[in-house]
Design a protein around this motif. Structure first.
Motif, short mmCIF file in Angstrom:
data_model
loop_
_atom_site.label_atom_id
_atom_site.label_comp_id
_atom_site.label_asym_id
_atom_site.label_seq_id
_atom_site.Cartn_x
_atom_site.Cartn_y
_atom_site.Cartn_z
N LEU A 393 2.40 -48.49 32.55
CA LEU A 393 2.93 -47.38 33.06
C LEU A 393 4.09 -46.81 32.44
O LEU A 393 4.24 -45.43 32.49
N ARG A 394 5.06 -47.57 32.22
CA ARG A 394 6.27 -47.25 31.80
C ARG A 394 6.85 -47.47 30.35
O ARG A 394 8.00 -47.37 30.20
N ASP A 395 6.05 -47.90 29.40
CA ASP A 395 6.59 -47.94 28.06
C ASP A 395 6.40 -46.68 27.46
O ASP A 395 5.34 -45.98 27.26
N PRO A 396 7.81 -46.06 27.11
CA PRO A 396 7.80 -44.65 26.68
C PRO A 396 7.24 -44.38 25.43
O PRO A 396 7.08 -43.11 24.97
N ARG A 397 6.83 -45.66 24.64
CA ARG A 397 5.91 -45.46 23.38
C ARG A 397 4.59 -45.12 23.48
O ARG A 397 4.06 -44.44 22.48
N PHE A 398 4.26 -44.92 24.79
CA PHE A 398 2.71 -44.57 24.82
C PHE A 398 2.38 -44.00 26.32
O PHE A 398 3.29 -43.97 27.16
N LEU A 399 1.18 -43.38 26.17
CA LEU A 399 0.93 -42.66 27.34
C LEU A 399 0.45 -43.72 28.35
O LEU A 399 0.01 -45.00 28.00
N PRO A 400 0.39 -43.42 29.72
CA PRO A 400 -0.07 -44.46 30.64
C PRO A 400 -1.38 -45.00 30.51
O PRO A 400 -2.30 -44.11 30.02
N VAL A 401 -1.25 -46.34 30.59
CA VAL A 401 -3.00 -46.68 30.64
C VAL A 401 -3.54 -46.43 31.86
O VAL A 401 -3.04 -46.10 33.27
N SER A 402 -5.06 -45.90 31.81
CA SER A 402 -5.80 -45.38 32.87
C SER A 402 -6.64 -46.60 33.20
O SER A 402 -6.85 -47.67 32.61
N TYR A 403 -7.29 -46.41 34.48
CA TYR A 403 -8.05 -47.56 35.05
C TYR A 403 -9.32 -47.76 34.18
O TYR A 403 -9.96 -48.88 34.29
N ASN A 404 -9.64 -46.63 33.79
CA ASN A 404 -11.04 -46.76 32.97
C ASN A 404 -10.86 -47.51 31.63
O ASN A 404 -11.76 -48.02 30.87
N GLU A 405 -9.59 -47.77 31.04
CA GLU A 405 -9.17 -48.28 29.74
C GLU A 405 -9.23 -49.82 30.06
O GLU A 405 -9.23 -50.76 29.14
N LEU A 406 -9.05 -50.34 31.38
CA LEU A 406 -8.62 -51.91 31.45
C LEU A 406 -9.73 -52.71 31.04
O LEU A 406 -9.62 -54.02 30.57
N LYS A 407 -11.11 -52.10 30.86
CA LYS A 407 -11.93 -53.18 30.40
C LYS A 407 -11.78 -53.49 28.73
O LYS A 407 -12.39 -54.48 28.23
N ASP A 408 -11.08 -52.69 28.11
CA ASP A 408 -10.70 -52.98 26.73
C ASP A 408 -9.38 -53.39 26.52
O ASP A 408 -8.82 -53.68 25.39
N ILE A 409 -8.72 -53.64 27.63
CA ILE A 409 -7.43 -54.22 27.65
C ILE A 409 -7.14 -55.70 27.49
O ILE A 409 -7.82 -56.47 28.35
N LYS A 410 -6.49 -56.32 26.41
CA LYS A 410 -6.28 -57.77 26.47
C LYS A 410 -4.61 -57.66 27.13
O LYS A 410 -3.78 -57.19 26.41
N ILE A 411 -4.44 -58.98 27.86
CA ILE A 411 -3.31 -59.31 28.29
C ILE A 411 -2.89 -60.61 27.82
O ILE A 411 -3.34 -61.53 27.50
N GLU A 412 -1.33 -60.33 27.24
CA GLU A 412 -0.53 -61.68 26.79
C GLU A 412 0.69 -61.61 27.67
O GLU A 412 1.31 -60.56 27.68
N ILE A 413 0.83 -62.77 28.10
CA ILE A 413 2.36 -63.02 28.67
C ILE A 413 3.06 -63.94 27.91
O ILE A 413 2.63 -65.09 27.32
N THR A 414 4.38 -63.70 27.96
CA THR A 414 5.24 -64.60 27.25
C THR A 414 6.59 -64.71 27.97
O THR A 414 7.03 -64.01 28.44
N ILE A 415 6.55 -65.96 28.22
CA ILE A 415 7.62 -66.69 29.31
C ILE A 415 8.87 -67.23 28.26
O ILE A 415 8.73 -67.84 27.53
N LEU A 416 10.07 -66.59 28.42
CA LEU A 416 11.26 -66.74 27.52
C LEU A 416 12.06 -68.00 28.30
O LEU A 416 12.41 -68.16 29.43
N SER A 417 12.45 -68.61 27.14
CA SER A 417 13.56 -69.51 27.72
C SER A 417 14.90 -68.94 27.73
O SER A 417 15.02 -67.85 27.53
N PRO A 418 15.89 -69.50 28.27
CA PRO A 418 17.35 -68.87 28.63
C PRO A 418 17.83 -68.53 27.10
O PRO A 418 17.54 -69.29 26.23
N LEU A 419 18.63 -67.19 27.08
CA LEU A 419 19.07 -66.97 25.64
C LEU A 419 20.08 -67.86 25.31
O LEU A 419 20.93 -68.41 26.10
#
Length: 493
Positions: A393-419
């Protein structure tokens, strides 16, 4: 002769320094025979039987506090035994006891600062040294023995302590309806005393949970309450208490306990050992119902501050990875449909550790949103919840994701080490490191997988990170530009 003796007595009486006779107050047991057996043998056997039935795995971390219920032993004694078994035979010198007042009203916090407490198992001394130090550090903490005389919430804990520990003292404190800032004041004083003392001091919170006439509501409310406690967010829990979203008669002592944990370590942890309620104990499904739980609060055994590591050592099991992806997916489904965040029961300690984390959303192979935390400002699973919503919802580069889009959305999580800040650009390994570049008010980050996807070399990776920061692409060469590397653990659907 009689006159001589009288004069001699007067001489020694006048010539001797008067001795101050100090009488210590002794608090007599008030609910003995009501909440617990008044017979010494029966009481000891009852407690030992509860402890024998409580199955508690070895706790490797340092236990700094416990939460136990305070109903009559037939109702909550079996649950309380779990926390007490966890600290049984530990070398604990002093227990600072925090309980709610059901009887007395007062301002500030009510201290029982000297003397003894008596139960059928004998006397327990007040740790007067610790009590005095606490009073000097928290002006809201005032001597008020009357507030304790007819209160059961702390008294019922003492026989358990007498059974599991040797040579210990207590500092009983009653809590009524403090402001959040007042909770912070007392927690700060307790934390400082614990840090400064050579004694092994822990805190004890006495609290039941839900009170009401619905078994279903009891279970649901207590689940929500324990989830809040596990999150160790004292301000959120305090506000939830005021809203009536959670229920605990010792709610404010719980807030104080949470604050103590946060003061003592950057990595405190909460573990619920046992939960039940009075209906389940009595084998009924209706009537008045009260929730009970045994909880321990821990910190790393050596309590050293976490060191930044050059190698990223975080590893998750396949189940833990699936759980994080499930948390992200369920959060998006619930929040995009109803603007509600689900309650998640997190059992893995690793998912409660603090790491930077980004959530990336793709649709048909194209980026649809990506936002995250650069550093571990929250437990990992909470960071996933926040940034799943932020990416949608808050990435300024894109329009907010809608509920109906979720079936086409793939999720990726990246866990970061300390800088890790670097001076030598040769330290950057494409395919292993992500980049964070900062210059003045400008900053930008690219994840490790981005350079791989676009087949960039080190220099191109640096240039694109500068562009992401809003800088000229050659800015990485400037003396006042800060360059950081990090590693990432990537989890994808």
């Amino acid at each position: 002769m009689r006159i001589f003796i009288i004069l001699l007595l007067i001489f020694f009486m006048c010539g001797s320094k008067p001795q101050k006779l100090e009488v210590k107050m002794k608090r007599k047991a008030f609910v003995s025979g009501q909440f617990y057996p008044s017979d010494k043998k029966e009481l000891k056997e009852t407690i030992e039987n509860y402890l024998k039935k409580a199955e508690v795995l070895e706790i490797k971390e340092k236990i700094i506090g416990i939460l136990v219920p305070h109903a009559g032993y037939p109702y909550s004694g079996g649950v309380a035994a779990y926390s007490y078994k966890a600290i049984k035979d530990k070398n604990i010198n002093t227990i600072i006891m925090l309980g709610p007042s059901h009887q007395a009203t007062f301002e500030g916090f009510a201290l029982y600062g000297d003397g003894f407490w008596e139960t059928p198992l004998g006397e327990v001394a007040i740790d007067e040294e610790v009590a005095k130090k606490l009073k000097s550090k928290c002006l809201l903490l005032k001597e008020n023995k009357n507030a304790h005389n007819y209160e059961h919430s702390l008294e019922v804990q003492v026989p358990f302590l007498q059974t599991i520990l040797k040579d210990f003292k207590i500092v009983p404190i009653m809590v009524l309806f403090p402001k959040y800032e007042e909770c912070e004041s007392l927690a700060k004083a307790i934390s400082e005393v614990i840090k400064e003392s050579k004694k092994n001091i822990i805190f004890l919170i006495s609290s039941d949970l839900y009170h009401g006439y619905s078994y279903k509501e009891c279970v649901e409310t207590d689940k929500r309450t324990l989830n809040y406690i596990e999150k160790l967010s004292p301000k959120d829990f305090y506000n939830a208490l005021l809203r009536g979203e959670v229920a605990a008669c010792g709610g404010f002592p719980i807030v104080i306990g949470m604050l103590i944990c946060k003061n003592l370590s950057e990595k405190p942890f909460v573990k619920v050992l046992k939960y039940t309620n009075s209906n389940e104990v009595m084998g009924v499904s209706s009537g008045y119902c009260v929730g009970y739980s045994s909880v321990i609060f821990t910190i790393p055994e050596d309590n050293r501050q976490p060191q930044k590591k050059e190698e990223f050592t975080l590893s998750l099991t396949e189940e833990e990875k699936k759980e994080l992806l499930n948390i992200a997916r369920q959060t998006l489904t619930s929040y995009l449909k109803e603007r509600k965040i689900p309650d998640f029961k997190i059992t893995s300690p690793k998912l409660k550790e603090r790491y930077g984390v980004f959530v990336t959303l793709e649709k048909h192979g194209q980026l649809r949103g990506c936002i995250g935390y650069i550093e571990g400002i929250k437990p990992l699973y909470e960071g996933v919840i926040d940034n799943a919503i932020n990416a949608a919802l808050r990435d300024p580069r894109f329009l907010p994701v809608s509920y109906n889009e979720l079936k086409d959305i793939k999720i990726e999580i990246t866990i970061l080490s300390p800088l890790k800040r670097i001076k030598d650009l040769k330290e950057i390994q494409v395919g292993k490191h992500g980049l964070f570049i900062k210059k003045g008010i400008y900053q930008g980050l690219l994840l490790p997988q981005v350079a791989v996807e676009y087949n960039w070399d080190r220099e191109t990776f640096l240039k694109h990170t500068c562009l992401k920061a809003g800088l000229e692409e050659e800015s990485y060469q400037d003396k006042d530009t800060e360059i950081y590397i990090f590693e990432g653990l990537i989890i994808s659907e």
